[in-house]
Design an enzyme around this catalytic site. Sequence first.
Site, PDB file in Angstrom:
ATOM      1  N   ASP A 146      -0.277  -2.869  12.130  1.00 14.86           N
ATOM      2  CA  ASP A 146       1.021  -2.867  11.471  1.00 14.86           C
ATOM      3  C   ASP A 146       1.864  -1.668  11.898  1.00 14.86           C
ATOM      4  O   ASP A 146       3.084  -1.773  12.041  1.00 14.86           O
ATOM      5  CB  ASP A 146       0.849  -2.861   9.945  1.00 14.86           C
ATOM      6  CG  ASP A 146       0.750  -4.272   9.384  1.00 14.86           C
ATOM      7  OD1 ASP A 146       1.279  -5.197  10.026  1.00 14.86           O
ATOM      8  OD2 ASP A 146       0.154  -4.445   8.317  1.00 14.86           O
ATOM      9  N   GLU A 189       0.643   2.826   7.600  1.00 15.22           N
ATOM     10  CA  GLU A 189       1.001   1.734   8.512  1.00 15.22           C
ATOM     11  C   GLU A 189       2.517   1.534   8.561  1.00 15.22           C
ATOM     12  O   GLU A 189       3.015   0.665   9.273  1.00 15.22           O
ATOM     13  CB  GLU A 189       0.297   0.439   8.096  1.00 15.22           C
ATOM     14  CG  GLU A 189       0.403   0.131   6.631  1.00 15.22           C
ATOM     15  CD  GLU A 189      -0.689  -0.806   6.132  1.00 15.22           C
ATOM     16  OE1 GLU A 189      -1.254  -1.556   6.938  1.00 15.22           O
ATOM     17  OE2 GLU A 189      -0.971  -0.777   4.920  1.00 15.22           O
ATOM     18  N   CYS A 203      -8.411   2.466  10.961  1.00 13.92           N
ATOM     19  CA  CYS A 203      -9.173   1.245  10.687  1.00 13.92           C
ATOM     20  C   CYS A 203      -8.523   0.031  11.337  1.00 13.92           C
ATOM     21  O   CYS A 203      -8.869  -1.104  11.022  1.00 13.92           O
ATOM     22  CB  CYS A 203      -9.334   1.019   9.184  1.00 13.92           C
ATOM     23  SG  CYS A 203      -7.779   0.847   8.288  1.00 13.92           S
ATOM     24  N   HIS A 245      -4.730 -14.064  14.087  1.00 17.37           N
ATOM     25  CA  HIS A 245      -5.955 -14.390  13.357  1.00 17.37           C
ATOM     26  C   HIS A 245      -7.044 -14.889  14.294  1.00 17.37           C
ATOM     27  O   HIS A 245      -8.216 -14.521  14.168  1.00 17.37           O
ATOM     28  CB  HIS A 245      -5.652 -15.469  12.306  1.00 17.37           C
ATOM     29  CG  HIS A 245      -4.958 -14.945  11.100  1.00 17.37           C
ATOM     30  ND1 HIS A 245      -4.057 -15.675  10.371  1.00 17.37           N
ATOM     31  CD2 HIS A 245      -5.021 -13.739  10.483  1.00 17.37           C
ATOM     32  CE1 HIS A 245      -3.613 -14.962   9.359  1.00 17.37           C
ATOM     33  NE2 HIS A 245      -4.186 -13.792   9.403  1.00 17.37           N
TER      34      HIS A 245
END
Length: 556
Positions: free
Chosen positions: A432, A408, A479, A182
């Site tokens: 992922d 993913e 993405c 994060h």
Amino acid sequence: MLTGAGVGRGAGIGPVVRVSPAPVAPTDERAPADREATAARATAAFDDVAAALRAQADGAEGAAVAVLQATAQMAQDRALRTKVLARIADGEPPVAALDAVVKTFVDMFTAAGGMLLERVTDLRSVRDRVAAHLLGVPVPGVPQLTGPAVVVAEDLAPADTAALDLRHVVAIVTEQGGTTSHTAIIAGQRSIPCVVRVTGALDLEPGTVVAVDAASGTVEVDPGPEVAEAFAERARLAAQLAEDTSAGATADGVPVGLLANIGTAADAERAAGTAVEGVGLFRTEVLFLERTTAPTREEQAAVYAEVLRSLGGRKVVVRTLDAGADKPLAFATQPDEENPALGVRGYRLVRTAPELLETQLAALADAQRETGIEPWVMAPMISTPDEARDFATSARAHGLTTVGVMVEVPAAALRAEAILAEVDFVSMGTNDLAQYVMASDRLRGELSDLISMWQPAVLDLVAATARAGQQAGKPAGVCGESAGDPVMAVVLVGLGVTSLSMSSGSVPAVRFAVSRHTQEQARAVAAAALGARSATDARAAAVAALAPEVAALLGA
């Protein structure tokens, strides 16, 4: 020269500022004389920390909003509080009780691995803030900055990253962390040069001038004037690239959509003012985090309509709720999952809370009718063609006509042809995908070579998915964070990817890199990467195959 893993391509020079250390439980901490009063004080500390984090979220932007909301939610976690209060009731000193409970949860998250491991930093951040309240000492974190600073920490908490004063932060350097954490994502979105996993970072003395280069993953102590000149030239070239607002395309005119990743309506408004062709990933889970109940259909529709209007008719790809694992919801997440990263998350929530998806699709349809603008909608964590078919059926029943899914999970990539028979497009989430392909936790520094998007095995699955898109005549985009790497962008175009979605600040360099290669040249760059034996070799091979002016300008 210290080395680590860079986030983005920025660079900066400045003096080191160390993050304030976490408060330590006193060795002479006494058992509470009044256990009820001490429990009340601990409850108030948790409440104050949660309120402060929520206030930060209200003033934050982009990905920082979701991170701060998630951390606030952790400070409100009933299980965490209950266990701490129980130990206090048994006569244990408050900070010692807090430490014992947090250690239990840290061990649990670490054993679970996957994306739950990423919450360890958040949990420790909550611990440190609550402990500071209990001890009556300053809250740990970044000190108030009065001038240019390179923030150095063992592992900067996402809440601290989100609160950084961008007027003064030159760069971030951490000894731990990962490139898909994060903190790293926030740093990238806010265009802060960041290098993580830097061994020896904590040995840097405060005030020492260092040059941080995210592109090369280096931290140079006491750099010479030539380094500053090189960084200034890079900044000048970056500004020059930003002046090009043309649509993304290869040198021979093959269109490549250049899109932005967003999490809020405010993000959409900012992205609309940049040279992007739309939004390739709208992370709608930001609407759901830090709530005890799901947002209503009306609340969601208002936000979706605002986003669609902000982009003025440009493409907007909306990802339906991607919750679970590292993004728990008080009203939906399973409490007893042994491995949440492999459990009920993303689209799989239809198994336990189907009303969440139905309400969201209805709200998107409402926004479409209100604005007259058609969103693209896609589901995360799709594993089988049957799941893709079921999602498409539900979305179309609500009047949403352009329907896709995320790729993913390796199974989805391997069966991309069958999945594309059910939907209109696919979009690859490479963070992922790399994690699941390589069976490697995203924050395990000792496994950073495995988690790389440059792993040939990961590229093989991207190539298979893009090839299925070409055969079906349907879009296959990316993405994940890798789309913002100009070198990787050329590889992805060479593999047949039709659109790239990233932080809007990454678009100029990607546009330049793609525009300087014909599709055939991009295929050659991709083939060079695919032919390598390792992630390191794959990137080196791709760089060697780049057009010379691109390699030179990017410093690749």
